[in-house]
Design an enzyme around this catalytic site. Structure first.
Site, PDB file in Angstrom:
ATOM      1  N   PHE A 127      41.373  41.857  29.895  1.00  0.00           N
ATOM      2  CA  PHE A 127      40.866  42.247  28.116  1.00  0.00           C
ATOM      3  C   PHE A 127      39.848  42.625  27.300  1.00  0.00           C
ATOM      4  CE2 PHE A 127      41.859  41.175  23.052  1.00  0.00           C
ATOM      5  CZ  PHE A 127      42.556  43.210  22.513  1.00  0.00           C
ATOM      6  N   ASP A 198      44.473  33.270  30.189  1.00  0.00           N
ATOM      7  CA  ASP A 198      45.027  34.110  28.540  1.00  0.00           C
ATOM      8  C   ASP A 198      46.578  34.275  28.651  1.00  0.00           C
ATOM      9  OD1 ASP A 198      45.457  35.511  27.063  1.00  0.00           O
ATOM     10  OD2 ASP A 198      43.313  36.211  26.489  1.00  0.00           O
ATOM     11  N   TYR A 223      50.590  35.153  17.629  1.00  0.00           N
ATOM     12  CA  TYR A 223      50.878  36.013  16.207  1.00  0.00           C
ATOM     13  C   TYR A 223      51.751  37.187  17.248  1.00  0.00           C
ATOM     14  CZ  TYR A 223      46.074  38.239  17.560  1.00  0.00           C
ATOM     15  OH  TYR A 223      45.367  37.969  18.087  1.00  0.00           O
ATOM     16  N   LYS A 224      51.799  37.908  18.344  1.00  0.00           N
ATOM     17  CA  LYS A 224      52.602  38.535  19.200  1.00  0.00           C
ATOM     18  C   LYS A 224      53.954  37.782  19.272  1.00  0.00           C
ATOM     19  CE  LYS A 224      48.326  40.158  21.680  1.00  0.00           C
ATOM     20  NZ  LYS A 224      47.780  40.496  21.042  1.00  0.00           N
ATOM     21  N   ARG A 372      51.935  52.388  23.913  1.00  0.00           N
ATOM     22  CA  ARG A 372      52.608  51.108  24.337  1.00  0.00           C
ATOM     23  C   ARG A 372      53.935  50.425  23.731  1.00  0.00           C
ATOM     24  NH1 ARG A 372      48.768  45.595  23.930  1.00  0.00           N
ATOM     25  NH2 ARG A 372      49.195  46.130  22.149  1.00  0.00           N
TER      26      ARG A 372
END
Length: 408
Positions: A127, A198, A223-224, A372
């Site tokens: 990322f 991560d 928050y995912k 996605r």
């Protein structure tokens, strides 16, 4: 080619053991969220919890609420709840700051623990923020360090006695590919290296066993798949065996052994508390607590099984109905190697995502050419998979357009 129609998917939803969880999310009737790998849906209970925190605890007790309602303890109590989800015993996870800040803390701490080693090894497709943080630490904090980027498949071969720490995402944010945590940990430890993971695209949807896998360090966001809301604070994990010696660079007052003694000199708190810095973001933290509490009530085996089934069905339908229109699947075909989202490649990805949104299907673009689809198993239905592929097939057939117009 399958002849399954929409009734097949409706039947799967009727048999779904996790179906009741959907009713606990505040979902609009006119949209289907297929980007829970970016931002989870709000639990209905979050509104009541935030209201109670503001109207009762803050309004009534003001500053005393830090103690009477356990506000100051939330970073570690919520951290332990996350720890339960990721396979960590109590006392190894704390919540606070963003994922990037937590990565900065742990990377600095790892380099301090590994004094004499210079290399930070990472995947060149990691990322971007993780790459930026690694470069920043090497440039500004540990100028003797160097960041080496290699292909993920060559990480084991790139390990040597100069590697201080390996920094990797457990699930690839683009393709959904899962890296073998246990195997990489073992290979790194064999040459004395640490590994910093991560977990942002895996916690809450992919089974994790940090302690069992002898994990050193980890970070993740709230928050995912943890459904903590936009800007929810991140968390970090430090193995018990490293806690006595790890140091962090942002030595704020709440990481002090006795913060309310207001000493002029810093003494790190014992245990995971030494990784905290400043006051916790209270309102975001209680929202995260609600998301985690809801997620934790679901059987992890059922969550993983449904996640694998949703992504498998999406890939199957994409191969049959979207491939003739130029869509290819980038995500791994083997469920054990795939996280909770599916990535498609199409040259007109930007326009397709925008058109899907106008029809109520909220997917995501990853420039230049990836779509996605995050299939959060607690609120995404099997019929949503059918409907979204049907909509995308219709869009492709009706208006193929000029793919060149979609390039940045």
């Amino acid at each position: 080619m399958t002849t399954r129609g929409r009734p097949f998917y409706e039947a799967l939803d009727a048999q779904d053991e996790l179906a009741a969880f959907r009713d606990e999310f505040d979902l609009p009737d006119d949209r289907v969220f297929l980007n829970g790998n970016s931002l989870g849906a709000p639990p209905k209970s979050t509104w009541d919890r935030l209201s109670r925190t503001v109207r009762q605890e803050w309004h009534q007790d003001m500053n005393a609420a830090w103690w009477t309602h356990g506000w100051l303890d939330l970073p570690t109590t919520v951290g332990d709840r996350i720890g339960h989800l990721v396979g960590a015993a109590p006392g190894q996870v704390v919540v606070g700051e963003s994922t990037s800040v937590n990565l900065f803390k742990l990377l600095c701490g790892a380099l301090q623990l590994q004094s004499g080693r210079r290399t930070v090894l990472t995947d060149h497709d990691n990322f971007p923020s993780d790459l930026y943080i690694a470069d920043g630490v090497a440039h500004h904090v540990h100028p003797g360090a160097q960041v080496t980027r290699v292909d993920a498949d060559t990480i084991p071969d790139a390990l040597d006695e100069d590697v201080a720490v390996v920094v990797l995402s457990h699930v690839d944010y683009r393709t959904g590919r899962i890296l073998p945590m246990n195997e990489i940990n073992k290979r790194a430890h064999a040459v004395g290296s640490l590994v910093l993971w991560d977990l942002s695209h895996s916690a809450g949807v992919v089974p994790l066993a940090l302690d069992t896998d002898d994990t050193d360090l980890a970070v993740g966001c709230g928050y995912k798949y943890l459904n903590g809301g936009p800007g929810a604070p991140g968390y970090l994990y430090v193995s018990t065996r490293l806690l006595p010696d790890i140091q962090q660079p942002i030595t704020g007052w709440l990481g002090h052994a006795a913060p309310f003694s207001f000493e002029a000199d810093y003494r790190p708190a014992p245990g995971i508390g030494r990784l905290t810095t400043g006051c916790p973001p209270l309102l975001s933290l209680v929202a995260l607590d609600e998301g985690i509490s809801l997620t934790a009530r679901a059987d992890p085996a059922l969550v993983r099984a449904k996640s694998s089934a949703l992504t498998e069905l999406f890939i199957e339908l994409a191969g049959e109905r979207l491939a003739p229109h130029g869509c290819s699947v980038l995500s791994p075909r083997t469920p054990a190697h795939r996280g909770g989202h599916v990535a498609l490649r199409h040259r007109a990805a930007r326009r397709l995502v925008e058109r899907l949104a106008t029809e109520g299907y909220m997917a995501e673009l990853r420039v230049p050419d990836l779509l996605r689809f995050g299939l959060s198993p607690l609120f995404v239905r099997y019929v949503d998979v059918w409907d979204s592929v049907t909509a995308l097939e219709r869009i492709l057939a009706d208006a193929p357009g000029d793919p060149a117009e979609d390039q940045p």
